[in-house]
Design a protein around this motif. Structure first.
Motif, PDB file in Angstrom:
ATOM      1  N   GLU A  62      15.387  -2.150  16.569  1.00 56.69           N
ATOM      2  CA  GLU A  62      14.496  -1.372  15.705  1.00 56.69           C
ATOM      3  C   GLU A  62      14.868  -1.609  14.254  1.00 56.69           C
ATOM      4  O   GLU A  62      16.017  -1.389  13.860  1.00 56.69           O
ATOM      5  CB  GLU A  62      14.595   0.120  16.023  1.00 56.69           C
ATOM      6  CG  GLU A  62      14.087   0.473  17.400  1.00 56.69           C
ATOM      7  CD  GLU A  62      14.215   1.958  17.702  1.00 56.69           C
ATOM      8  OE1 GLU A  62      14.092   2.775  16.759  1.00 56.69           O
ATOM      9  OE2 GLU A  62      14.450   2.284  18.865  1.00 56.69           O
ATOM     10  N   ASP A  64      13.689  -0.796  10.241  1.00 53.41           N
ATOM     11  CA  ASP A  64      12.871  -0.009   9.324  1.00 53.41           C
ATOM     12  C   ASP A  64      13.106  -0.491   7.899  1.00 53.41           C
ATOM     13  O   ASP A  64      14.149  -0.237   7.308  1.00 53.41           O
ATOM     14  CB  ASP A  64      13.205   1.478   9.438  1.00 53.41           C
ATOM     15  CG  ASP A  64      12.301   2.360   8.590  1.00 53.41           C
ATOM     16  OD1 ASP A  64      11.517   1.834   7.768  1.00 53.41           O
ATOM     17  OD2 ASP A  64      12.387   3.592   8.749  1.00 53.41           O
ATOM     18  N   SER A  66      10.522   0.081   5.660  1.00 52.80           N
ATOM     19  CA  SER A  66       9.372   0.719   5.023  1.00 52.80           C
ATOM     20  C   SER A  66       9.650   1.209   3.608  1.00 52.80           C
ATOM     21  O   SER A  66       8.742   1.272   2.783  1.00 52.80           O
ATOM     22  CB  SER A  66       8.839   1.861   5.889  1.00 52.80           C
ATOM     23  OG  SER A  66       9.826   2.871   6.040  1.00 52.80           O
ATOM     24  N   SER A  95      10.636  -3.193  17.545  1.00 52.52           N
ATOM     25  CA  SER A  95       9.846  -2.409  16.602  1.00 52.52           C
ATOM     26  C   SER A  95      10.239  -2.748  15.163  1.00 52.52           C
ATOM     27  O   SER A  95      11.430  -2.822  14.852  1.00 52.52           O
ATOM     28  CB  SER A  95      10.081  -0.918  16.866  1.00 52.52           C
ATOM     29  OG  SER A  95       9.455  -0.127  15.887  1.00 52.52           O
ATOM     30  N   ARG A  97       9.158  -1.796  10.996  1.00 53.67           N
ATOM     31  CA  ARG A  97       8.389  -1.141   9.933  1.00 53.67           C
ATOM     32  C   ARG A  97       8.616  -1.972   8.680  1.00 53.67           C
ATOM     33  O   ARG A  97       9.714  -2.012   8.139  1.00 53.67           O
ATOM     34  CB  ARG A  97       8.850   0.300   9.719  1.00 53.67           C
ATOM     35  CG  ARG A  97       8.472   1.197  10.901  1.00 53.67           C
ATOM     36  CD  ARG A  97       8.742   2.646  10.647  1.00 53.67           C
ATOM     37  NE  ARG A  97       7.808   3.145   9.630  1.00 53.67           N
ATOM     38  CZ  ARG A  97       8.076   4.173   8.834  1.00 53.67           C
ATOM     39  NH1 ARG A  97       9.227   4.803   8.922  1.00 53.67           N
ATOM     40  NH2 ARG A  97       7.191   4.564   7.946  1.00 53.67           N
ATOM     41  N   LYS A 100       6.273  -1.002   2.635  1.00 49.71           N
ATOM     42  CA  LYS A 100       4.915  -0.523   2.359  1.00 49.71           C
ATOM     43  C   LYS A 100       4.257  -1.295   1.223  1.00 49.71           C
ATOM     44  O   LYS A 100       3.039  -1.342   1.137  1.00 49.71           O
ATOM     45  CB  LYS A 100       4.938   0.966   2.053  1.00 49.71           C
ATOM     46  CG  LYS A 100       5.289   1.797   3.272  1.00 49.71           C
ATOM     47  CD  LYS A 100       5.380   3.267   2.938  1.00 49.71           C
ATOM     48  CE  LYS A 100       5.846   4.045   4.151  1.00 49.71           C
ATOM     49  NZ  LYS A 100       6.069   5.455   3.843  1.00 49.71           N
ATOM     50  N   GLU A 118       5.722  -3.296  18.319  1.00 49.80           N
ATOM     51  CA  GLU A 118       5.192  -2.399  17.295  1.00 49.80           C
ATOM     52  C   GLU A 118       5.468  -2.908  15.882  1.00 49.80           C
ATOM     53  O   GLU A 118       6.594  -3.276  15.571  1.00 49.80           O
ATOM     54  CB  GLU A 118       5.840  -1.018  17.405  1.00 49.80           C
ATOM     55  CG  GLU A 118       5.522  -0.249  18.644  1.00 49.80           C
ATOM     56  CD  GLU A 118       6.254   1.087  18.663  1.00 49.80           C
ATOM     57  OE1 GLU A 118       6.432   1.697  17.586  1.00 49.80           O
ATOM     58  OE2 GLU A 118       6.668   1.497  19.754  1.00 49.80           O
ATOM     59  N   VAL A 119       4.414  -2.887  15.055  1.00 49.29           N
ATOM     60  CA  VAL A 119       4.525  -3.178  13.622  1.00 49.29           C
ATOM     61  C   VAL A 119       3.652  -2.155  12.906  1.00 49.29           C
ATOM     62  O   VAL A 119       2.547  -1.852  13.358  1.00 49.29           O
ATOM     63  CB  VAL A 119       4.064  -4.615  13.280  1.00 49.29           C
ATOM     64  CG1 VAL A 119       4.105  -4.866  11.777  1.00 49.29           C
ATOM     65  CG2 VAL A 119       4.937  -5.638  14.003  1.00 49.29           C
ATOM     66  N   ASN A 120       4.104  -1.635  11.795  1.00 54.75           N
ATOM     67  CA  ASN A 120       3.415  -0.569  11.058  1.00 54.75           C
ATOM     68  C   ASN A 120       2.260  -1.088  10.195  1.00 54.75           C
ATOM     69  O   ASN A 120       2.170  -0.784   9.012  1.00 54.75           O
ATOM     70  CB  ASN A 120       4.414   0.183  10.185  1.00 54.75           C
ATOM     71  CG  ASN A 120       5.043  -0.684   9.116  1.00 54.75           C
ATOM     72  OD1 ASN A 120       5.304  -1.864   9.326  1.00 54.75           O
ATOM     73  ND2 ASN A 120       5.298  -0.112   7.945  1.00 54.75           N
ATOM     74  N   THR A 122      -0.721  -0.105   9.827  1.00 57.98           N
ATOM     75  CA  THR A 122      -1.534   0.930   9.174  1.00 57.98           C
ATOM     76  C   THR A 122      -0.932   1.410   7.856  1.00 57.98           C
ATOM     77  O   THR A 122      -1.635   1.984   7.032  1.00 57.98           O
ATOM     78  CB  THR A 122      -1.754   2.149  10.095  1.00 57.98           C
ATOM     79  OG1 THR A 122      -0.485   2.665  10.485  1.00 57.98           O
ATOM     80  CG2 THR A 122      -2.569   1.761  11.313  1.00 57.98           C
ATOM     81  N   GLU A 123       0.349   1.182   7.625  1.00 54.71           N
ATOM     82  CA  GLU A 123       0.998   1.570   6.365  1.00 54.71           C
ATOM     83  C   GLU A 123       0.952   0.458   5.318  1.00 54.71           C
ATOM     84  O   GLU A 123       1.337   0.672   4.181  1.00 54.71           O
ATOM     85  CB  GLU A 123       2.464   1.952   6.619  1.00 54.71           C
ATOM     86  CG  GLU A 123       2.635   3.163   7.495  1.00 54.71           C
ATOM     87  CD  GLU A 123       4.102   3.473   7.775  1.00 54.71           C
ATOM     88  OE1 GLU A 123       4.374   4.619   8.119  1.00 54.71           O
ATOM     89  OE2 GLU A 123       4.968   2.580   7.659  1.00 54.71           O
TER      90      GLU A 123
END
Length: 194
Positions: A62, A64, A66, A95, A97, A100, A118-120, A122-123
């Protein structure tokens, strides 16, 4: 005489703040890099930070990023080879992120990350470019690009296994062989006006 050497992973989750030009390679010990499974990074990311994650973090599942700063995800960020028939990427990654503020994702960035689900997307409201096969040979279940600024999508999602649903942004002008040989079962064209 026998010597027993034991290693215990007490905390396989790391939060790293990269400040004042610090690089990820220097922010973690070798043991931390080898055992980290969950990583959150803030601050400025450089190409070499992606190479550190790709080459020195074999257990990373995982990620992150973001709250990190990085406008372009580099070429082969998590991919070891750029073989057009079957790229090999970081298989432990499940996963991600992304930052942004990311504007672009280079060729083969996540290609061959065969367990990536999973990749973010939508952000990623500033995302305006994705290069060839950037997410090919992954296992993304849902790809929601509806909030991005993408205008052209070619073969970025080639051979994605387990793909169930895709949403495209209003800005799309061109769709190439984007989902060729994927397992796509549903595509939402409700935003598609061009």
């Amino acid at each position: 005489d026998a010597t027993l050497q034991a290693f215990f992973v007490i905390n396989s989750h790391s939060d790293i703040a990269l400040e004042d030009g610090m690089r990820l390679n220097n922010a973690l010990t070798e043991i931390q890099k080898q055992s980290v499974t969950k990583l959150k990074v803030t601050g400025q990311l450089w190409d070499e930070d992606f190479r550190t994650m790709r080459d020195q973090m074999p257990e990373l599942t995982e990620l992150d990023l973001s709250e990190a700063t990085c406008e372009w995800i580099p070429y082969r960020a998590f991919c070891f080879t750029d073989d057009w028939s079957n790229a090999v990427g970081v298989n432990s990654l499940v996963s991600v992120r992304l930052p942004k503020n990311v504007r672009g994702i280079s060729s083969f960035a996540f290609a061959g990350c065969s367990n990536l689900k999973e990749v973010n997307f939508t952000e990623l409201t500033n995302l305006e470019s994705m290069d060839s096969r950037s997410f090919a040979w992954t296992e993304l279940n849902v790809i929601d690009l509806s909030k991005t600024k993408l205008e052209n999508i070619g073969d970025q999602f080639y051979k994605v296994k387990g793909l169930e649903n895709v949403r495209l942004p209003k800005t799309i002008n061109y769709l190439g062989e984007v989902f060729r040989e994927s397992d796509l079962t549903e595509i939402d064209l409700s935003n598609f006006t061009n």
